[in-house]
Design a protein around this motif. Structure first.
Motif, mmCIF file in Angstrom:
data_model
loop_
_atom_site.group_PDB
_atom_site.id
_atom_site.type_symbol
_atom_site.label_atom_id
_atom_site.label_comp_id
_atom_site.label_asym_id
_atom_site.label_seq_id
_atom_site.Cartn_x
_atom_site.Cartn_y
_atom_site.Cartn_z
ATOM 1 N N LYS A 339 -0.767 -2.861 -10.482
ATOM 2 C CA LYS A 339 -0.218 -3.436 -11.717
ATOM 3 C C LYS A 339 1.224 -2.991 -11.941
ATOM 4 N N SER A 340 1.623 -1.919 -11.254
ATOM 5 C CA SER A 340 2.979 -1.396 -11.448
ATOM 6 C C SER A 340 4.009 -2.194 -10.658
ATOM 7 N N GLY A 341 3.582 -3.305 -10.036
ATOM 8 C CA GLY A 341 4.533 -4.109 -9.270
ATOM 9 C C GLY A 341 4.749 -3.597 -7.862
ATOM 10 N N HIS A 342 3.694 -2.985 -7.293
ATOM 11 C CA HIS A 342 3.786 -2.476 -5.924
ATOM 12 C C HIS A 342 2.680 -3.093 -5.073
ATOM 13 N N LEU A 343 2.910 -3.089 -3.765
ATOM 14 C CA LEU A 343 1.896 -3.536 -2.817
ATOM 15 C C LEU A 343 1.643 -2.390 -1.846
ATOM 16 N N PHE A 344 0.381 -1.977 -1.743
ATOM 17 C CA PHE A 344 0.020 -0.963 -0.753
ATOM 18 C C PHE A 344 -0.600 -1.686 0.435
ATOM 19 N N ALA A 345 -0.015 -1.497 1.622
ATOM 20 C CA ALA A 345 -0.488 -2.189 2.820
ATOM 21 C C ALA A 345 -1.055 -1.149 3.787
ATOM 22 N N ALA A 346 -2.375 -1.154 3.944
ATOM 23 C CA ALA A 346 -3.030 -0.229 4.873
ATOM 24 C C ALA A 346 -3.056 -0.891 6.245
ATOM 25 N N SER A 347 -2.147 -0.483 7.109
ATOM 26 C CA SER A 347 -1.992 -1.169 8.394
ATOM 27 C C SER A 347 -3.197 -0.966 9.303
ATOM 28 N N GLU A 348 -3.440 -1.992 10.129
ATOM 29 C CA GLU A 348 -4.493 -1.865 11.142
ATOM 30 C C GLU A 348 -4.132 -0.760 12.122
ATOM 31 N N PHE A 349 -2.875 -0.780 12.583
ATOM 32 C CA PHE A 349 -2.385 0.239 13.511
ATOM 33 C C PHE A 349 -0.997 0.643 13.053
ATOM 34 N N GLY A 350 -0.604 1.876 13.367
ATOM 35 C CA GLY A 350 0.759 2.299 13.005
ATOM 36 C C GLY A 350 0.847 2.686 11.543
ATOM 37 N N ASN A 351 2.085 2.970 11.097
ATOM 38 C CA ASN A 351 2.300 3.509 9.758
ATOM 39 C C ASN A 351 1.896 2.529 8.662
ATOM 40 N N HIS A 352 1.419 3.089 7.557
ATOM 41 C CA HIS A 352 1.059 2.271 6.392
ATOM 42 C C HIS A 352 2.288 2.124 5.500
ATOM 43 N N GLY A 353 2.382 0.997 4.814
ATOM 44 C CA GLY A 353 3.573 0.739 4.002
ATOM 45 C C GLY A 353 3.266 0.704 2.522
ATOM 46 N N PHE A 354 4.267 1.081 1.722
ATOM 47 C CA PHE A 354 4.174 0.954 0.270
ATOM 48 C C PHE A 354 5.402 0.167 -0.176
ATOM 49 N N TYR A 355 5.167 -1.021 -0.723
ATOM 50 C CA TYR A 355 6.261 -1.950 -0.999
ATOM 51 C C TYR A 355 6.409 -2.186 -2.488
ATOM 52 N N GLN A 356 7.632 -2.528 -2.870
ATOM 53 C CA GLN A 356 7.884 -2.929 -4.251
ATOM 54 C C GLN A 356 8.144 -4.429 -4.254
ATOM 55 N N PHE A 357 7.606 -5.139 -5.251
ATOM 56 C CA PHE A 357 7.857 -6.578 -5.354
ATOM 57 C C PHE A 357 9.268 -6.800 -5.870
ATOM 58 N N GLN A 358 10.087 -7.533 -5.093
ATOM 59 C CA GLN A 358 11.413 -7.930 -5.555
ATOM 60 C C GLN A 358 11.322 -9.286 -6.244
ATOM 61 N N GLY A 359 10.298 -10.044 -5.881
ATOM 62 C CA GLY A 359 10.071 -11.356 -6.482
ATOM 63 C C GLY A 359 8.644 -11.727 -6.186
ATOM 64 N N ILE A 360 8.120 -12.782 -6.839
ATOM 65 C CA ILE A 360 6.733 -13.159 -6.533
ATOM 66 C C ILE A 360 6.697 -14.530 -5.868
ATOM 67 N N GLY A 361 7.747 -14.807 -5.073
ATOM 68 C CA GLY A 361 7.721 -16.012 -4.250
ATOM 69 C C GLY A 361 7.888 -17.291 -5.042
ATOM 70 N N ASP A 362 8.697 -17.239 -6.109
ATOM 71 C CA ASP A 362 8.908 -18.465 -6.898
ATOM 72 C C ASP A 362 9.965 -19.365 -6.279
ATOM 73 N N GLU A 363 10.817 -18.787 -5.420
ATOM 74 C CA GLU A 363 11.878 -19.616 -4.821
ATOM 75 C C GLU A 363 11.284 -20.572 -3.797
#
Length: 1213
Positions: A339-363
């Motif tokens: 809800k804080s505007g972040h995406l946690f991506a638990a990767s299948e392999f390799g490092n896991h990522g923690f992303y911030q939403f810059q936009g929600i794909g409205d363009e």
């Protein structure tokens, strides 16, 4: 032989992740399952992920879900595991533990086809949970609360259907109507009866709705409709006023909206323009984000592309389904939108990522819609897109992950105190070579050269209430330098410090005045600038000093101690004197306890190898309270106070206690507990830290007092999750240190080394290893060490992938089309040596994902890498669809070329529908340019895949399919000398010792062979009686092999001593030759002497000692990215003690998710002669009364048990 098993690096891969508010309130947390670990993560204010809690559950976590009862503020966790039980957990933030609320048994343990646990679905309103098996069984539990608002769970309701496979289940959001669950099912009853295969080819998947009637307390099949046979995933669509209800069915190439009584709304998933026509597009993970007025879904494909899916709906009718390209990140096992505007991506392999939403794909972006769906003769018309850089997401943190470890070696290549662990990790273009060093990672903030060689450094605040330090004071052999801390650090001279003399100590004294101790006296600088001096009597000088905020003790040369106190007016007053019998080696005063005026204890170390505790109470002035003799003269003393804690942050109950730490001249750190009332010393422990006497300093880490020990390398002693950990820092030798706080760096350390002043902070606590990463091209398979030059040779190969050049060209073209081609550094060299994931290269593999080629296409390379400079000195791409599978270095009889490299390859290998290949080869390379590059001597064609190679008595042994063959070097090719075709399946490992050859078969464990040179024959003289699917093997001694199988077991086999002697003493070889085994087996059988279920597929084994002077242990690496060790016990007493401790821990503290510990460690074979250190190490996290109860059963004190656990750990790492 008894072994002690201990996990060194917990699993880093993630199987599944969920997010919610588990501690209550507004904070968002993430719960991840790492195979057999359950962890709670929370992003801090800076967007860095912190681990709050990590629990070993001694079972396999198969599924996770979270739910919230209507109107509640916090989420519960439901765990489906291999225990045959459903478990509901609640996170208790006061004690920092998971509390088990409910545990309901429904079936057998183990991961079975028809025992539920594989799938979990939650009613969106939190009223019921469905737990499903892969086949047949589904159970529904009704969740409610009783009058005291406690969670209740009903007995299970069955929703079974026999002869039915389940692919996915989810809850359907239908507001507060009866809960409905949806499942993708396939009925195979007809296919089972029909031997022609006709029914199997016509089998059809169905989407089925199950309704739970809360009034009748009964589950019924409500509705079922045929669905695409490529359907693999269901996603809940919001309902009950928030949306149209129903489900999204993710199928191959399509996303379909389905609901009872609603026509299908279908849209095609956009596909990459360069994707081969034979490949479909499947969705592998999904996440939903719901706000008050809108909701959308993020779906990720198997190629890493994320699509945003939106539904146009009018109340319950869906008019249009849109799929728009969002971004491309690494393929995930789970995605969580916070809800804080972040995406946690638990990767299948390799490092896991923690992303911030810059936009929600409205363009505007590539979009496919159900409205524009076009049907042609060949099917539906595809929509194409090109991947591009991240636009809507920004990565703000990543969690290192070693998953999967493909190969590992423990070697000290850098001549450091401890060896480095080299691991091959990852898959495809995200793969890497990682060098692990035991210790915490350091991030260096600043390094500045000083005008001479400093001897000491301190930091001081101007006032007790200040948040940040005001000065850094550096002492030299004949002067003192004062640096003021502000925006910059600069030298100042008006502070009142005496700068023409070296300093012995500088500190804040009283509330707001500074003190400088120098060899000739004490200088007391008041806040208003007044200066008081105390001079030493006669010709004597001050040798040592110890102080806290209100007390100062100095030792003069000759052994006299003078004690000062700060009175109520802030003056420093001499209170007492005491003569010691000889010179004082070191001093320290305990910190002033809360609400007291003075501390009672003074510790004095003498050169007669003793430490004395003296009382500073006015009543019994300077009386000796206790004496402790130590093994060598103490060099440095430090009192460390540990605050009382009941659970709380560090997850353990312990009363307040005071530790006295002493660094001895022989490099040992000595720790002992000081009784807070009497001053008696008890429960002492010691540990060798390095070749220099440790100097001890108190610093602040995470707001708590910790101890920095500077020996030949720095160590940090701190409390983490209830354990006291003493861990090395990965940094150079330091001379002197102090804690440092400024507005740029809240918790740092300032230290001197050589002529430089260094400021650094300590990174994530609790980690055993820190890593250096070198990116690779393709999935690494194996590597060897080139012994002379200390270079690593790695083979990498991938199936169905593009070569690096093709990938680079396609990527460049793609990004240029998207208008970001300004950065023209997409060449291969740059990618190899500088292609760090964090660089802002627009052509990073992370954003481009991993395009797939035709499945019969292989890419492979051989790389020579210099670990010292982290540079690739030679890279050979294999041509013509060849892929490398095995590698070894070999010295042939004729020394013409010295060490050669043998690589086993296969051309055009296919696994489906049948395993076929065009040809197998063994390449022989010679090292040129001082070993830095390779030159092909020749390649020899063989009839199968050379899956194992090994040097043996100046020749080359090769395992090709089920043939073991001995080759010698010829001018144009390798020459066959001898072979044995009697192995059952495929040879996957060969190890040799003297004239014995230890061969590992893919399915039938180990075979021991002997080579008789006079007859030029290879004989199999012993094999294992248990079939084992080998994944790793290591030669332990003449009769013993260690192996690991694909079900997660580690085992040792040994040839009985009498059999071994008989074979060695057989002069004619007649016995081996004519003895016949039973049922085509070998004449002799090995015995299993050790057996242990790790619970994770072990991919590599290596015998090594990780610490100087430590015992040799067997280290293993696993698919989930964890490292563990097995250490052999040396005394029978230890075996008895630990096996009893393990037994009581099993009884008193059963695992969290309901699996029986003994049953788990014996999942395939009964556990034999291995003590589970991970279970024993949970002892300090038990409540105090339980600790005492177990300790009484063992006739010990809890302190003694903790000491034993610490000693066992210190023998390994």
């Amino acid at each position: 032989m008894y072994l002690y098993s201990l996990t060194l690096q917990r699993a880093t891969g993630i199987v599944s992740a969920i997010n919610g508010s588990f501690s209550g309130g507004k904070t968002q947390e993430i719960v991840v399952a790492r195979g057999k670990l359950l962890e709670l993560l929370r992003p801090d204010d800076n967007g860095k992920i912190q681990t709050l809690l990590s629990v070993e559950i001694f079972g396999a976590i198969r599924s996770l879900a979270q739910f919230r009862l209507t109107g509640a503020q916090k989420d519960y966790i439901v765990v489906g595991s291999d225990s045959g039980r459903i478990v509901i957990l609640d996170y208790n933030k006061e004690k920092n533990v998971f509390d088990k609320i409910h545990q309901e048994t429904f079936g057998k343990s183990g991961c079975r086809r028809i025992v539920p646990g594989q799938y979990l679905a939650i009613d969106p309103k939190g009223r019921a949970v469905m737990i499903g098996a892969c086949e047949k069984q589904k159970l529904v539990y009704v969740l409610n609360r009783d009058t005291a608002a406690r969670l209740t769970i009903s007995s299970p309701l069955e929703a079974h259907k026999s002869h039915t496979l389940v692919y996915s289940i989810c809850g359907v959001d239908c507001g507060f109507d009866n809960p409905i669950f949806a499942a993708i099912e396939l009925d195979y009853s007809e296919a089972d009866q029909d031997s022609t295969g006709q029914a199997a080819s016509e089998a059809q998947k169905h989407l089925t709705f199950y309704e739970l009637d809360l009034g009748l307390n009964h589950v019924s099949r409500k509705w079922s409709e045929a669905v695409d046979n490529g359907a693999n995933l269901l996603v809940t669509v919001p309902g009950g006023g928030d949306g149209p209800s129903g489900v999204l069915v993710c199928a191959e190439n399509f996303v379909i909206y389905k609901n009872q009584g609603h026509p299908d709304v279908r849209a095609v998933i956009p596909r990459r323009a360069d994707l081969p026509a034979e490949r479909g597009v499947l969705i592998v993970s999904a996440a939903m984000h719901k706000q008050k007025a809108m909701f959308f879904f993020l779906l990720q494909t198997e190629y890493g592309d994320i699509f945003k899916v939106t539904l146009d709906h009018d109340n319950d009718r869906v008019t249009e389904l849109k799929i728009k390209y969002f971004d491309t990140i690494a393929v995930t096992a789970s995605m969580c939108v916070l809800k804080s505007g972040h995406l946690f991506a638990a990767s299948e392999f390799g490092n896991h990522g923690f992303y911030q939403f810059q936009g929600i794909g409205d363009e505007a972006d590539v979009e496919s819609s159900s409205a524009s769906l076009m049907e042609t003769e060949e099917g539906f018309q595809p929509v194409f897109f090109q991947p591009r850089r991240l636009k809507n997401l920004l990565r703000i943190d990543q969690i290192e992950s070693l998953m999967p470890i493909m190969d590992m070696k423990v070697i000290n290549l850098f001549e450091e105190e401890t060896p480095q662990i080299f691991t091959l990790c990852g898959r495809g273009p995200r793969s890497s070579l990682r060098m692990l060093r035991p210790g915490l990672a350091i991030s260096e903030m600043a390094v500045s050269e000083l005008p001479g060689e400093p001897s000491a450094v301190w930091t001081v605040k101007k006032n007790v209430t200040d948040e940040f330090d005001a000065y850094i004071v550096v002492s030299f052999s004949n002067a003192t330098l004062v640096l003021s801390i502000g925006e910059t650090v600069e030298e100042v001279s008006d502070t009142g410090f005496l700068d023409s003399t070296p300093s012995l100590a500088v500190s804040l004294i009283g509330d707001d005045s500074l003190m400088q101790v120098h060899p000739n006296g004490i200088r007391h600088i008041r806040e208003d600038g007044r200066i008081n001096e105390w001079r030493t009597p006669g010709k004597r000088t001050i040798a040592k000093v110890g102080s806290n905020r209100l007390q100062v003790v100095i030792a003069l040369s000759g052994g006299e101690i003078v004690y000062f106190e700060v009175d109520t007016t802030g003056q420093l007053i001499e209170v007492d004197k005491h003569e010691m019998s000889g010179d004082v080696a070191c001093l320290d005063i305990a910190p002033v306890p809360e609400g007291r005026q003075r501390s009672r204890f003074l510790a004095v170390g003498s050169y007669d190898n003793t430490i004395r505790i003296l009382s500073l109470d006015p009543e019994d002035g300077m009386q000796i309270l206790s004496v402790q003799s130590v093994s060598s003269a103490p060099e440095s003393l430090l009192f460390l106070e540990v605050q009382a804690s009941i659970g709380g942050e560090d997850g353990a109950d312990h009363p307040a206690s005071l530790f006295l730490n002493a660094g001895l001249q022989n490099g040992v750190l000595f720790r002992t507990v000081v009784d807070m009332v009497t001053g008696q010393l008890s429960d002492s422990r010691s540990r060798f830290l390095g070749l220099r006497a440790p100097k001890l300093f108190s610093i602040i880490v995470r707001g708590k007092r910790a101890m920095l020990c500077l020996s030949s390398r720095p160590w940090l002693g701190y409390i983490h999750q209830g354990h006291f950990l003493l861990t090395p820092l990965s940094y150079e030798t330091l001379e002197y240190a102090a804690s440092f706080a400024s507005d740029q760096c809240a918790e740092g350390v300032v230290a001197v080394a050589g002529s430089a002043l260094r400021v650094f902070t300590i990174e994530r606590l609790g980690e055993t290893f820190n890593e250096t990463v070198i990116p690779l091209r393709y999935t690494p398979r194996k590597f060897v060490l080139q012994p002379k030059r200390k270079l690593l040779v790695i083979i990498e190969s991938d199936q169905g992938a593009f070569t690096a050049e093709e990938r680079e060209a396609a990527k460049k073209e793609c990004f240029e089309a998207a208008g970001t081609g300004e950065n023209e550094n997409g060449n291969v060299d740059q990618m190899e040596n500088g292609g760090d994931e964090d660089k802002d290269d627009p052509l990073s593999d992370e954003h481009y994902g991993y395009p797939k080629a035709e499945s019969d296409k292989w890419v492979s390379c051989i790389r020579v890498l210099d670990p010292k400079t982290a540079s690739t000195t030679c890279l050979l791409e294999l041509q013509d669809n060849e892929a490398a599978f095995s590698i070894c270095t070999v010295n042939f009889h004729d020394k013409e070329y010295g060490t050669l490299l043998a690589v086993g390859t296969a051309k055009g290998l296919q696994f489906w529908p049948r395993r076929t290949l065009a040809a197998g080869f063994i390449h022989i390379y010679r090292f040129v340019d001082e070993g830095r590059s390779l030159e092909l001597l020749h390649k020899t064609q063989v009839e199968g895949v050379p899956t194992a190679l090994c040097q043996f008595q100046g020749r080359l042994l090769a395992g090709i399919g089920n043939v073991l063959r001995l080759y010698d070097l010829g001018k144009r090719r390798l020459l066959r000398k001898c072979e044995n075709k009697l192995f059952p399946n495929t040879i996957v490992s060969i190890q040799t010792y003297r004239d014995r050859i230890y061969v590992g078969d893919i399915q039938e464990s180990f075979h021991y062979c002997k080579y008789r040179r006079d007859e030029n024959q290879l004989y199999i003289f012993a094999d294992d009686s248990v079939p084992r699917w080998l994944t790793a093997s290591y030669h332990i001694d003449f009769d013993t092999m260690a192996g690991a199988d694909k079900f997660g077991n580690v085992y040792f086999v040994r040839l009985p001593q009498d059999v071994s002697d008989e074979i060695e003493e057989d002069p004619t070889g007649g016995k081996i030759k004519w003895e016949q085994g039973k049922l085509n087996g070998a004449p002799n059988k090995m015995e299993e002497i050790v057996q242990f279920h790790v619970g994770d597929v072990v991919t590599c084994l290596q015998k090594a000692s990780l610490i100087p002077g430590g015992g040799e242990c067997l280290i293993y690496g696993t698919v989930m990215g964890s490292l563990g060790a097995l250490l052999a016990f040396t005394s029978r007493d230890d075996v008895d003690f630990f096996s009893h401790l393990e037994m009581y821990m099993r009884q008193e503290y059963p695992p969290l998710c309901g699996r029986d510990h003994m049953g788990y460690r014996s999942a395939y074979f009964p556990v034999k002669d291995v003590i589970d250190g991970d279970l024993c190490e949970q002892f300090p996290t038990l409540p105090l009364d339980l600790q005492r109860k177990i300790a009484d059963e063992l006739d010990r004190t809890p302190g003694e048990i903790l000491k034993k656990l610490e000693e066992a750990r210190n023998k390994i790492i």
